[in-house]
Design an enzyme around this catalytic site. Structure first.
Site, short mmCIF file in Angstrom:
data_model
loop_
_atom_site.label_atom_id
_atom_site.label_comp_id
_atom_site.label_asym_id
_atom_site.label_seq_id
_atom_site.Cartn_x
_atom_site.Cartn_y
_atom_site.Cartn_z
NE ARG A 52 23.75 -15.47 8.20
CZ ARG A 52 23.86 -14.27 8.76
NH1 ARG A 52 22.84 -13.74 9.41
NH2 ARG A 52 25.00 -13.60 8.69
CB ILE A 99 28.66 -15.62 10.36
CG1 ILE A 99 27.71 -16.27 9.35
CG2 ILE A 99 27.89 -14.72 11.30
CD1 ILE A 99 26.65 -17.18 10.00
CB SER A 100 29.69 -13.99 4.89
OG SER A 100 31.03 -14.37 4.94
CD GLN A 101 25.41 -8.01 3.55
OE1 GLN A 101 26.55 -7.53 3.54
NE2 GLN A 101 24.42 -7.50 2.85
#
Ligand code: SAH
Length: 219
Positions: free
Chosen positions: A34, A60-62
């Site tokens: 990530r 950016i998503s969790q």
């Protein structure tokens, strides 16, 4: 062990404790670095379980939400998956570990290009990219076994229903009606297309950036 690897393992364990049990999904998150997807100034937070800002005012998503939506999508290794909202390409990379091919659409050309470069650098070759409007889907590549939307829409887009195979599953965040002073939020909905119509299941509350019609003019 490198600090980053240690933090990654801690994050994966936390996701397990929060109920993500599909080992293929957990392994996919473990395989995707990530830190390659977040802006340089946020690299030290890459394995915190939170969304982070990226270019073009997007996010950016969790990790928990990525894991949760991926688990609910029940992706198989023969599946052709359509993703709306490439963003950083993080969710794309997770899906690419699990399915035959990901078709990913993004309305910002710059985000699409950056994600394409990033995944190519990581040798993820089973992804096809398009700058376009996710409300219209990708009719040339339809039908899809699975569809995932990572931006918030008011309703299930008709074109996406048309492009989903019978027996196929779509997971997306849909807006919840809120009062004027309340912060807008969504619920994750899982849609299964059957021969009799759509079956809808409402899952957890979430916050996503909005799904905006059309291709972005500022690139
Ligand atoms: N899955 C991404 C999340 C990105 S945020 C990640 O993990 O990084 C959602 C993305 O959806 C944004 O990049 C936004 O530009 C994009 N988006 C919003 N409306 C869209 C539309 N109509 N078509 C395609 N992409 C859209």
């Amino acid at each position: 062990m490198a600090e980053e690897e240690y933090r990654k393992i801690e994050l994966i364990m936390a996701l397990r404790n929060q109920g993500i049990r599909d080992t293929n999904v957990l392994r996919a998150l473990e395989r995707v670095p990530r830190e390659n997807f977040v802006p340089p100034s946020f690299v030290d937070q890459a394995y915190d379980d939170q969304s982070l800002p990226i270019e073009c005012g997007q996010t950016i998503s969790q990790p928990f939400i990525v894991a949760y939506m991926t688990e609910k999508l029940q992706v198989g290794d023969r599946d052709k998956v359509l993703e709306i909202g490439t963003g950083s390409g993080y969710q794309t990379a997770v899906l690419a570990q699990l399915c035959r091919r990901v078709y990913t659409m993004e309305r910002y050309r710059t985000l699409r290009q950056a994600a394409e470069q990033r995944l190519a650098d990581m040798r993820m070759v089973n992804v096809t990219y398009l700058t376009g409007d996710g409300y219209k889907g990708w009719p040339q590549q339809a039908p899809f076994d699975r569809i995932i939307v990572t931006a918030a829409a008011p309703d299930i887009p008709d074109a996406l229903v048309d492009q989903l195979k019978e027996g196929g599953i779509m997971v997306l965040p849909l807006n919840v009606q809120t009062g004027e002073l309340e912060k807008p939020y969504q619920q994750i909905v899982r849609v299964t297309k059957t021969e009799y119509g759509l079956e809808e299941e409402t899952l957890i509350d979430v916050r996503f950036v909005p799904m905006v019609p059309g291709v972005a003019r500022e690139m």
